[in-house]
Enzyme design. Structure first.
Site, short mmCIF file in Angstrom:
data_model
loop_
_atom_site.label_atom_id
_atom_site.label_comp_id
_atom_site.label_asym_id
_atom_site.label_seq_id
_atom_site.Cartn_x
_atom_site.Cartn_y
_atom_site.Cartn_z
N CYS A 160 31.13 32.77 40.41
CA CYS A 160 32.40 33.36 40.86
C CYS A 160 32.84 32.74 42.18
O CYS A 160 32.03 32.41 43.04
CB CYS A 160 32.24 34.87 41.00
SG CYS A 160 33.75 35.70 41.53
N ASP A 184 45.45 47.35 30.71
CA ASP A 184 45.14 47.96 32.00
C ASP A 184 43.89 48.79 31.80
O ASP A 184 43.64 49.31 30.70
CB ASP A 184 46.27 48.90 32.48
CG ASP A 184 46.20 50.26 31.78
OD1 ASP A 184 46.63 50.33 30.61
OD2 ASP A 184 45.70 51.23 32.37
N ASP A 195 53.10 53.96 34.13
CA ASP A 195 52.93 54.77 32.93
C ASP A 195 53.87 55.97 33.04
O ASP A 195 54.59 56.14 34.03
CB ASP A 195 51.47 55.18 32.73
CG ASP A 195 50.99 56.11 33.83
OD1 ASP A 195 51.82 56.55 34.64
OD2 ASP A 195 49.78 56.37 33.89
N HIS A 244 35.23 41.63 43.89
CA HIS A 244 34.55 40.81 42.88
C HIS A 244 34.93 41.20 41.46
O HIS A 244 35.27 40.34 40.64
CB HIS A 244 33.03 40.85 43.01
CG HIS A 244 32.40 40.24 41.80
ND1 HIS A 244 32.43 38.88 41.57
CD2 HIS A 244 31.86 40.80 40.69
CE1 HIS A 244 31.90 38.63 40.39
NE2 HIS A 244 31.55 39.78 39.83
N CYS A 264 31.51 36.81 46.59
CA CYS A 264 30.46 35.91 46.09
C CYS A 264 30.31 34.67 46.96
O CYS A 264 29.23 34.10 47.03
CB CYS A 264 30.76 35.53 44.63
SG CYS A 264 30.56 36.93 43.51
N CYS A 300 35.09 34.34 44.28
CA CYS A 300 35.74 35.36 45.10
C CYS A 300 35.13 35.42 46.50
O CYS A 300 34.05 34.89 46.74
CB CYS A 300 35.66 36.74 44.43
SG CYS A 300 34.08 37.59 44.64
#
Lengths: 405, 405
Positions: free
Chosen positions: B335, B297, B93, B366, B340, B337
């Site tokens: 999930c 974002d 940015d 996660h 998880c 990930c």
């Protein structure tokens, strides 16, 4: 005995031993270092990070887990391994050292240790039997007896009285441990490999989660060799799967610690594992290995990492120092960890100076890898007869005080 | 132009677009979500965690990196990618939003934004040219123009004045960007794939680290459709590689934001990427995708993770709640990930309640996976024409306010 626990010495080099310690959750190459996971988590890193760093066994704290989230809760989950997602061996201390470090908030009598919880101020009583049961619920692979850790300085009579009390407590811990083991054997039989947690004796409401748990005794006796000898006699008389040396690294000079280890270790059975509790720096560890110690734990690599102190092949680095602001080199050029493969000293410094949480993560990953890689080097050195060379090299790198630079 | 930047729309479904955005550091599937790495690090996670979560592009903050560790330092390292150990695309940015959020500590005039550094109180001046040069030194793949972000509420005349100023600043940013690009082209030529950083114009002492940088314009105009239209006209008149919609998600109602996005996106060129800055919740993102936005974002997944709020297929979970103390289920059963796959809700709650740093790590892993997997579902839904179904499903799960339960 159901316990699959065993220890074999594979090589020796002087007093140093290269061995294999088998537990209900796998075999550990010794000499071994156990990262400290006080609350069921090694601070700032995941179980995967631990495996990748080369951790073969970790330590968790009975006292802390008892208070939060509670040993009964963990037992309902099937034990600490399942609760925390670590499938390797776990050793739990007994809470004795926490009693010592809590200082004014505890009182000790023959029955046990009376605490005020550091969380809510509630009064708690930890007895030898209680500490044994809590660890049975947690289901660690190695449980420790409840001991009294006096700290330095202490008068010889006080140390003697404390040593005798620790021996009486050790007997009570062993008795309760064997009762639990017998109940487990009766209830489970000997054939079940990884049983579900069960209550061996309903009247005790004790949910046992690891039928293969072993129990270590702890040698106390302060800095007096004859009291250490007394404690060895008392503790061997009871008989445990292995023996720890406690009450060191509590403020005494390093030379005193080395001397007491050098006096005590040879008194312990050659065929059983020896664990030096709460030690230490890389140099302390190698000094103790050369005196016959097989197992270590210490918060230094993880706690110092969070404070920005890195252990490297070039010595200790205080990574926040301005001199690293433009240093494009790896934190430790000789290290193969994720942090050293991926990031520069300048980046790590930037994260620390900026207060980024990732700084602690990356530094912990590195420090653990350094410690665990040092243990691998120690094991190799015992086999190849080069331990003295390794000790000289570490001494040259690590003899400076911890507070440098 | 050296810039390899390109954008292609591969599928459309109503206003929604499935596309591919190619940058100097690789191609991003759109619609895409960019995790926020303010200081050159996404808080609590490593670059490896980001890749595993499915991050294809991340955002870093020009203002923060300018102050610490400094854009010139990063340039000497060869740019932000090398400095932070992230080889994928990076968007920076411009510092305009930080000027807004700093409030009383800044003043704005035609020349630029005068800050007091939040670190040491030193006075700093950020001009359009300066913001462009800082980003050239950082070497991000996508640089943003410096804009003035007013916030709500603001009077229509103030918004109009600010919009016109942002357009004048955008012109100055583009002019400086094109000067740098021309210098780079003259110095490097067009054939060098991944050149070392060089100083294209010695008199400017500007070390450019990414010759393939692209620059996005930003549409301002508050909540007045006609001012948004004016800003689009002004900004398209300058011409950028792509266009962002700024000045939203600053306190206005969600319906207003959706309406302004719905008004503005169709005014932007169909063949160029559209980025909605600072947005948002999963539902906000899907609403904006269905209005033609390609890039997002937001700090929500990472910041909320650190506060113990998990985004799951079952809705938001405040993991510290007592009701999770004995919950053996995965944080999100749907999930894949690391968190998880490895840990229970009860364990994660235990870590949060105990103040363990690992809690933030595991929750961030996660939440990022949830967001990035949601983006993958959004992209699939555009191809298969099922975006409305996905939107209804997310609305049912996520229409409750953020503060629940």
């Amino acid at each position: 005995m159901i316990s699959p626990f065993s220890f074999r010495v594979l090589h020796t080099s002087g007093e140093a031993r290269r061995g294999a310690m088998t537990t209900a959750h796998g075999t550990v190459e010794t000499p071994a270092f156990m990262p400290v996971g006080t609350l069921g988590a090694v601070k700032a890193v995941t179980s995967r990070d631990l495996r990748e760093a080369g951790a073969q066994i970790i330590l968790a704290n009975t006292y802390h887990l008892w208070l939060r989230p509670g040993d009964e809760r963990i037992a309902r989950f099937g034990g600490l391994h399942r609760f925390m997602g670590w499938e390797g061996p776990i050793l739990t201390d007994s809470g004795g050292f926490q009693a010592y470090s809590l200082g004014a908030r505890r009182s000790i009598n023959e029955d046990g240790i009376r605490f005020r919880s550091h969380l809510d101020g509630s009064e708690r009583m930890l007895t030898p039997e209680g500490a044994t049961e809590i660890q049975a619920r947690l289901g660690s692979d190695i449980a420790m007896v409840l001991d009294e850790c006096l700290g330095q300085p202490a008068t010889a009579p006080a140390v003697r009285e404390s040593t005798e009390r620790s021996a009486r407590w050790a007997r009570r811990c062993r008795d309760r441990f064997l009762q639990v083991q017998e109940s487990v054997a009766r209830d489970w039989g000997r054939t079940v490999e990884r049983p579900e947690p069960r209550i061996p004796s309903p009247e005790s409401r004790l949910l046992v989660t690891n039928p293969g748990q072993a129990q270590f005794g702890i040698i106390q006796g302060g800095t007096e060799p004859e009291l250490r000898t007394l404690s060895v006699t008392r503790t061997l008389d009871i008989g445990f799967e292995a023996y720890a040396i406690g009450g060191l690294s509590v403020g005494e000079p390093a030379e005193t610690m080395h001397a007491i280890v050098g006096h005590t270790a040879p008194l312990l059975p050659a065929g059983q594992a020896r664990y030096l509790m709460g030690v230490g720096t890389p140099l302390d560890i190698v000094e103790a290995v050369s005196r016959g110690i097989d197992l270590f734990d210490c918060v230094i690599p993880t706690r110092n990492a969070r404070n920005g102190q890195l252990f490297t092949s070039e010595g200790r680095l205080t990574i926040k120092n301005a001199r690293f602001a433009d240093d494009a080199g790896a934190p430790d050029p000789a290290c193969d960890c994720y942090t050293c493969r991926t990031h520069s000293r300048a980046y790590l410094r930037h994260l620390f100076v900026s207060g980024e949480m990732g700084a602690a993560v990356l530094a912990t990953v590195h420090n653990l890898r350094f410690y665990l890689d040092t243990m691998a080097k120690v094991r190799d050195a015992i086999v190849f007869g080069t331990l003295e060379t390794l000790r000289q090299s570490l001494r040259a790198t690590y003899s400076r005080p911890l507070s440098d630079p």
